[in-house]
Design an enzyme around this catalytic site. Sequence first.
Site, PDB file in Angstrom:
ATOM      1  CG  ASN A  11       8.165  17.746 -43.405  1.00  0.00           C
ATOM      2  OD1 ASN A  11       8.726  17.832 -44.662  1.00  0.00           O
ATOM      3  ND2 ASN A  11       7.302  16.834 -42.972  1.00  0.00           N
ATOM      4  CB  CYS A  73      11.993  13.911 -47.925  1.00  0.00           C
ATOM      5  SG  CYS A  73      11.482  15.072 -46.553  1.00  0.00           S
ATOM      6  CG  ASN A  75      11.139  20.456 -45.479  1.00  0.00           C
ATOM      7  OD1 ASN A  75      11.817  21.504 -45.889  1.00  0.00           O
ATOM      8  ND2 ASN A  75       9.546  20.494 -45.624  1.00  0.00           N
ATOM      9  CG  ASN A 157       9.889  13.434 -54.071  1.00  0.00           C
ATOM     10  OD1 ASN A 157      10.177  14.353 -54.989  1.00  0.00           O
ATOM     11  ND2 ASN A 157       9.214  13.659 -53.153  1.00  0.00           N
ATOM     12  CD  GLU A 208       5.364  16.075 -47.548  1.00  0.00           C
ATOM     13  OE1 GLU A 208       6.132  15.133 -47.911  1.00  0.00           O
ATOM     14  OE2 GLU A 208       5.443  17.061 -46.875  1.00  0.00           O
ATOM     15  CB  CYS A 217       6.607  19.430 -49.011  1.00  0.00           C
ATOM     16  SG  CYS A 217       7.068  18.357 -50.354  1.00  0.00           S
ATOM     17  N   GLY A 218       9.918  20.090 -48.587  1.00  0.00           N
ATOM     18  CA  GLY A 218      11.334  20.999 -49.261  1.00  0.00           C
ATOM     19  C   GLY A 218      11.191  20.382 -51.055  1.00  0.00           C
ATOM     20  CB  SER A 219      10.946  17.390 -52.619  1.00  0.00           C
ATOM     21  OG  SER A 219       9.797  16.740 -52.167  1.00  0.00           O
TER      22      SER A 219
END
Length: 274
Positions: A11, A73, A75, A157, A208, A217-219
């Site tokens: 990412n 975010c 990441n 988010n 995303e 996507c970390g979140s």
Amino acid sequence: MQFSKMHGLGNDFVVVDAITQNLYFSPETIKRLADRHRGIGFDQMLIVEPPYDPDLDFHYRIFNADGSEVSQCGNGARCFARFVTLKGLTDKKDIAVSTQTGKMILSIKDDGMIRINMGEPIWEPAKIPFTANKFEKNYILRTSIQTVLCGAVSMGNPHCVVQVDDIQTANVEQLGPLLENHERFPERVNAGFMQVIHRGHIKLRVYERGAGETQACGSGACAAVAVGVMQGLLDSKVQVDLPGGSLIIEWEGVGKPLFMTGDATHVYDGVIRL
């Protein structure tokens, strides 16, 4: 403008120090820089700003490739921590930052991995935001091609998480944009597709908001584990395999903060004329 190109599990980000540089970015400028053929190319741009609160170290801003600003975010947060350390902006191991929607602690571990306190998952529909009369562990979402069951949560988010039987054959390309722009998510949503391998291991693809499907996507990984724990599918520590690599997500349940651990890679430094 001086910048660094970085990535978290593929990412990719452009990270910019706006403390020592006086910079302003219009949405058009960001879209031009994000163009992988005519600009630098990135999933998101991360801006390091001075703290708004004297008890914090930095303010963290995130812009999608389409020029829209977002609140979180995961990441990117790991890359943010790596950047401010590499650039000598801090020598702290625990870095406190603010975002549009809250505060985060970014911790650099002895092995170089970065552990992020992502805060508590937010389940109240109005705060996600998501149109629903009350919280439920599963919601029915109707789209033009199929009806799905999803969990909805905010990690700063909005995310919806759909369980699939096989991550390889999941219809991410078609269903992703339909979920992203679903009318019940007034600010759009990040759509996660989760395959449960066992209680401590999942595979995940994420479409995303404003970026399309990304390598990681970390979140989104945090949201998937939170939904899986809430639905009774997962234990409190889970390995999340994304196309770009793996993260460890830990969440002990309602009222507790969620933690994400993973790597962040500096690729190169550059200069571009705005």
